[in-house]
Design an enzyme around this catalytic site. Structure first.
Site, PDB file in Angstrom:
ATOM      1  N   LYS A 146       0.771  -1.224   0.113  1.00  0.00           N
ATOM      2  CA  LYS A 146      -0.146   0.034  -0.030  1.00  0.00           C
ATOM      3  C   LYS A 146       1.027   1.190   0.086  1.00  0.00           C
ATOM      4  O   LYS A 146       2.030   1.184   0.745  1.00  0.00           O
ATOM      5  CB  LYS A 146      -0.835  -0.057   1.212  1.00  0.00           C
ATOM      6  N   SER A 150      -9.950   1.592   3.357  1.00  0.00           N
ATOM      7  CA  SER A 150      -8.901   2.592   2.281  1.00  0.00           C
ATOM      8  C   SER A 150      -7.872   1.616   1.395  1.00  0.00           C
ATOM      9  O   SER A 150      -7.282   2.109   0.549  1.00  0.00           O
ATOM     10  CB  SER A 150      -8.239   3.587   3.274  1.00  0.00           C
ATOM     11  N   SER A 175      -9.980  -0.796   7.256  1.00  0.00           N
ATOM     12  CA  SER A 175      -9.251  -0.599   5.824  1.00  0.00           C
ATOM     13  C   SER A 175      -8.739  -1.788   5.285  1.00  0.00           C
ATOM     14  O   SER A 175      -8.152  -1.744   4.104  1.00  0.00           O
ATOM     15  CB  SER A 175      -8.605   0.484   6.066  1.00  0.00           C
TER      16      SER A 175
END
Lengths: 486, 489
Positions: free
Chosen positions: A80, A155, A179
């Protein structure tokens, strides 16, 4: 479709060890797959194929010399875009950090490099991890591989989408209120949020320090266990990192057999739960009963307050954590500033997106003199009660089972009201507030072929047992073998 | 109308540690700008603070030194404000749970003269907490530059009660505090290097009035004398304002050391909202009773305690102790030298040599400031050796002076110098007698000798110089006198 990309990380690891495939071949296969589908999935913010291939080549050389570092040596892992990787961009999907290149490695990055993992690109996310769909990314919205009109969740949407789209066998995300688990559920993959303190946060750009945890995405529970093993453990650079002897997570999958007592919160079948998800979760409950485990109702009445509590604490911490992005040193700097104070205002006004601004303003407000006691202090007390409630439930059960999300993935642009978006996290958020481990495993599909996620919540630092409970369900169902058609 | 001034201080002291408060980046004064940084100091995305235990230990020591109550448990808080010298735009500090609460510092007021001990009293402290320092901004016409070397250095904030009432007390407090801290090795407290900084809160009220007046905060004072001058000026300014019917506004004023006045920086209409909250990246700190016991053993004797001991048990006069004791290095040097004499020499003789001769050499004739002890080649053993040589009568006091200068320059031991140069005192009576006879025979002393013989005993003093010269200073003047009496008698 190349047969390499279909393999799980465990299978790739085995093939690499048996030298039936090389790390370069593996990397090339995932790079090619990404080139083929990425225009539809949009999981990545940036990719550096040359860098990735160089790592793969180094892995092959290690193996040829008999120095392979461990089960992940030669296996691609995508991160990420919120984790620091030396000499690679670190954007947090924000204009603020659009041109920032990290001069240092996160702890997790160091561990993965040391174990020979081949780092692949930087994955898209909601800006600074604030959101549930990647629609808050300053760059683009990632798509759900099962239906590219729909969001992958957030997210860590890019992390979930890339694994579901077979662009990488493994990826890393971060979870502050759901997330990791919510996008895992939306994309039909496994996502684990470890106990707070199990994985060092050093090098993870902070959203809410007391809630953030780094965790793995994979297509199987076994792969998630493999990746967790690689990233867990104490780090002196994170003072909240916990000193504990790590169990062998992969071995635990078969060694731990139960029978377990599984708690189902009375509150989780409340209003707003999609009926198809409800049915899938009830099927999962029936499975565990049939498999010889005890299912017991538990009560978590404080869950009602989890969302407001979370949005006070997380935004308070975020308002302070994001203050460093100020236009002075390494961030976006406004070219239109009249003076020093104006430089702050304009750089931040131009650099941050609307959701980030909304949360900074909310967080600043709840910490303000005169409001602190009514909001922040009270929310801390409720947080303590939420944790106590969980710990009390864990006196009689081993694991708690809930849906991961109240609804399946939704169409891009469907949820314009931020409050409606916040409700997505209703099942996941209290797990962060309590600091507990939680995993989302695929548990079927809706009639419109969107994945459904089952959430299992474990006792602190009992990831071994949690993974075993999830593995048990996964092995008895075929969901993991379903692949999104792109 | 008579006025009472009330003065409280906020003193910042940089602790002497190898690394910064929350990271391993080093800190020391005088490095090239922005060379003492790392990702944590620069607040790059993803970095986390790790507490410097040594800084906490030193703060607890400081608290014990000031007789504060040491918290069993304290925590870290974020103080949020935007300023370019603060890389995170929040400062890690301690809001409502400081490491140390209460406490006091003993001060000595000026005596009637330099030779008389002044009145001693205690100044009450409110608290001592630990925080991190910020960077340093330098402003130019169109730009400002920032140096983050200092950012993150461990900084103790010592807050006093409004317990001082004139500029001399403030001076005495800062001097005593600095001497104590330097003695304990916690900081060098060099104000010009920013290792010790002081802001003063000053208010005045009519004598007899209970409630304090409106306070004004003074900043930008870079020496202890500067603080004294600024406080004295500000008290006068406020009294003048009040007596001319002006209101005192709560404001921050800046001391201008060149024109020696305070000028307004800003009004404090509303206090800044720092939005303090507990730092989630750090765990609370607990300090156990056992740990406190161990630390208490590390405390040095405080300079004033040492001074009392020197006066009472070593019978040293106040004047000498007031030179030796404020400086731990010097007092240690004295005690070592004294011990090296093996009890042969009076403490005063040893103290005199250090407080007068050694310090004169170290100051090189300058009024203020001197070289540190470490800059000279002398060890306590040199001083001990020299005083023993005089005490044993091996050399005269006159020769001792020559040897002192010589050993200061070369670092050679006095005994060695005496050997090398043959400076032993004249002990051969026969030789001395013949020299005395020779000088006495010189016709130019005829008159003095006859006066002596007439009963004027002082008349022969004019012979002592020439005799001394003939012995190359090695004879004891008293012995010369005895010999003269014998020869002429």
């Amino acid at each position: 479709m190349s047969d390499i990309i279909q393999k799980t990380a465990a299978e790739l690891s085995q093939a690499l060890a048996a030298k039936t495939v090389s790390a370069v071949e593996v990397a090339q296969a995932f790079i090619a797959r990404t080139e083929a589908v990425e225009d539809r999935v949009k999981a990545f913010n940036s990719r550096d194929a040359e860098w990735t291939l160089a790592q793969a080549k180094a892995s092959d050389e290690r193996r040829a010399a008999g120095d392979a570092a461990g089960p992940l040596d030669g296996v691609p892992v995508a991160l990420k875009d919120i984790l620091a990787v030396k000499d690679q961009p670190l954007t947090c999907s924000s204009r603020m950090l659009e041109n920032f290149v990290s001069p240092y490695d996160a702890h997790v990055t160091e561990l993965l490099k040391a174990q020979g993992a081949v780092l692949w690109g930087r994955l898209n996310m909601d800006e600074f991890a604030m959101g549930s769909s990647t629609e808050n990314s300053a760059f683009h919205t990632s798509r759900n591989p099962w239906n590219t009109d729909c969001v992958p969740g957030g997210s860590s949407g890019g992390s979930a989408a890339c694994v579901a789209a077979l662009e990488a066998p493994l990826s890393i995300g971060s979870d502050t209120g759901g997330s990791i688990r919510q996008p895992a559920a939306f994309c039909g993959v496994v996502g684990l949020k470890p106990t707070y303190g199990l994985v060092s946060r050093y090098g993870l750009a902070a959203f809410a320090s007391s809630l953030d945890q780094i965790g793995p995405f994979a297509r199987t529970v076994e792969d998630a266990a493999l990746l967790l093993q690689a990233i867990a453990g104490h780090d002196r650079r994170d003072s909240t990192s916990y000193k504990t002897k790590l169990p062998d997570y992969r071995a635990a999958l078969t060694e731990k057999e139960g029978p377990w007592t599984i708690g189902v919160p009375r509150e989780c079948f409340a209003e707003g739960l999609d009926p198809e998800i409800k049915a899938a979760v009830q099927d999962a409950i029936a499975f565990y009963e049939k498999d010889g485990h005890t299912v017991q109702e538990v009560s978590l009445p404080m869950t009602e307050y989890a969302i407001p509590t979370y949005y006070i604490l997380a935004t308070a911490e975020a308002s302070s954590n994001l203050a460093r992005y100020d236009g002075i040193r390494y961030t976006h700097r406004s070219k239109n500033a009249a003076d020093a104070v104006d430089l702050y205002f304009k750089s931040r006004a131009e650099g941050f997106g609307p959701e980030v601004k909304r949360r900074i303003i909310l967080g600043t407000y709840v910490l303000s003199s005169g409001y602190y006691d009514a909001y922040y202090l009270r929310a801390q007390k409720i947080r303590t009660l939420i944790r106590q409630e969980f710990m009390q439930a864990f006196e009689s059960v081993d694991t708690i089972l809930t849906p991961t999300t109240p609804t399946p993935s939704f169409q891009v642009g469907a949820k314009e009201d931020p409050l409606a978006m916040y409700l997505n996290d209703i099942y996941t958020i209290n797990v962060n507030l309590a600091g507990l481990p939680g995993i989302s495993v695929p548990c079927g599909f809706t009639s419109s072929k969107l994945p459904i996620g089952l959430q299992l919540i474990g006792k602190p630092f009992a990831e071994d047992e949690l993974l075993a409970v999830a593995h048990r369900y996964e092995q008895a169902h075929g969901w993991k073998d379903a692949v999104a058609q792109l | 109308m008579e006025f009472t001034a009330d003065i409280g201080l906020e003193v910042h002291v940089q602790l002497k540690t190898k690394s910064k408060m929350f990271t391993r980046a080093p800190y020391h004064y005088g490095a090239e700008p922005n060379t003492l940084t790392d990702p944590v100091v620069l607040a790059l995305p993803g970095v986390l603070p790790v507490m410097n235990k040594e800084a906490v230990r030193k703060t607890v020591l400081l608290g014990l030194l000031c007789k504060c109550k040491i918290a069993e448990r304290c925590k870290w808080d974020r103080k949020n404000y935007f300023y370019p010298d603060s890389p995170k735009n929040y400062q890690l500090s301690q809001y409502d749970q400081p490491i140390c609460e209460g406490g006091e510092v003993e001060i000595e007021m000026l005596g009637a003269s330099r030779n008389v001990m002044g009145e001693h009293r205690m100044v009450q402290l409110t608290r001592i907490h630990l925080e991190e320092d910020v960077g340093k901004l330098t402003h130019f016409a169109n730009d400002s530059l920032v140096d983050y070397n200092r950012a993150g250095a461990p900084l103790c904030e010592i807050v006093t009660e409004p317990d001082m009432h004139n500029a001399d007390e403030v001076f005495a407090f800062l001097t005593a505090l600095r001497n104590n801290i330097v003695a304990a090795g916690l900081s060098d407290c060099d104000m010009e290097k920013g290792q010790m900084r002081c802001d003063a809160n000053i208010s005045v009220r009519p004598k007899g009035q209970e409630t304090l007046g409106t306070k004004v905060e003074l900043k930008n004072m870079n020496t202890i004398s500067g603080v004294r001058n600024a406080v004295a000026y500000e008290i006068k300014r406020q009294i003048h304002a009040v007596t001319s019917g002006e209101a005192i506004h709560q404001q921050t004023r800046r001391w201008d050391p060149v024109s020696q006045v305070t000028t307004k920086m800003r009004d404090k209409e509303e206090s800044h909202d720092y939005r303090y909250f507990p730092e989630p990246d750090l765990m609370p700190v607990s300090i156990g009773a056992q740990q406190l016991k161990v630390l208490a053993k590390e405390l040095p004797e405080l300079p004033f305690d040492r001074q009392r001991r020197f006066m009472e048990t070593l019978d040293l006069p106040y004047t000498l102790t007031s030179v030796l004791c404020p400086d731990k290095e010097l007092a240690d040097f004295f005690e070592e030298a004294l011990a090296d004499t093996g009890g042969k020499v009076a403490p005063k003789a040893v103290a005199n040599l250090i407080a007068n001769d050694l310090l004169r050499e170290l100051s090189g004739g300058e009024e203020e400031g001197r070289l540190p002890l470490s800059a000279c080649k002398l060890a306590p053993a040199h001083i001990a050796d020299l005083t023993v040589l005089v005490e044993d009568g091996v050399i005269t006091k006159q020769i001792a002076q020559t040897i002192f200068t010589e050993m200061y320059a070369t670092g050679k031991m006095p005994s060695t110098l005496v050997e090398e140069k043959g400076l032993q005192a004249h002990s051969d009576d026969g030789e001395l007698e013949s020299i005395v006879r020779e000088v006495a025979a010189d016709p130019k002393h005829e008159k003095a000798i006859s006066q002596f013989k007439d009963g004027n005993t002082k008349a022969i003093n004019s012979l002592i110089g020439p005799i001394m010269k003939a012995t190359q200073g090695k004879a004891d003047p008293r012995k010369i006198q005895d010999m003269l009496a014998k020869v002429l008698g």
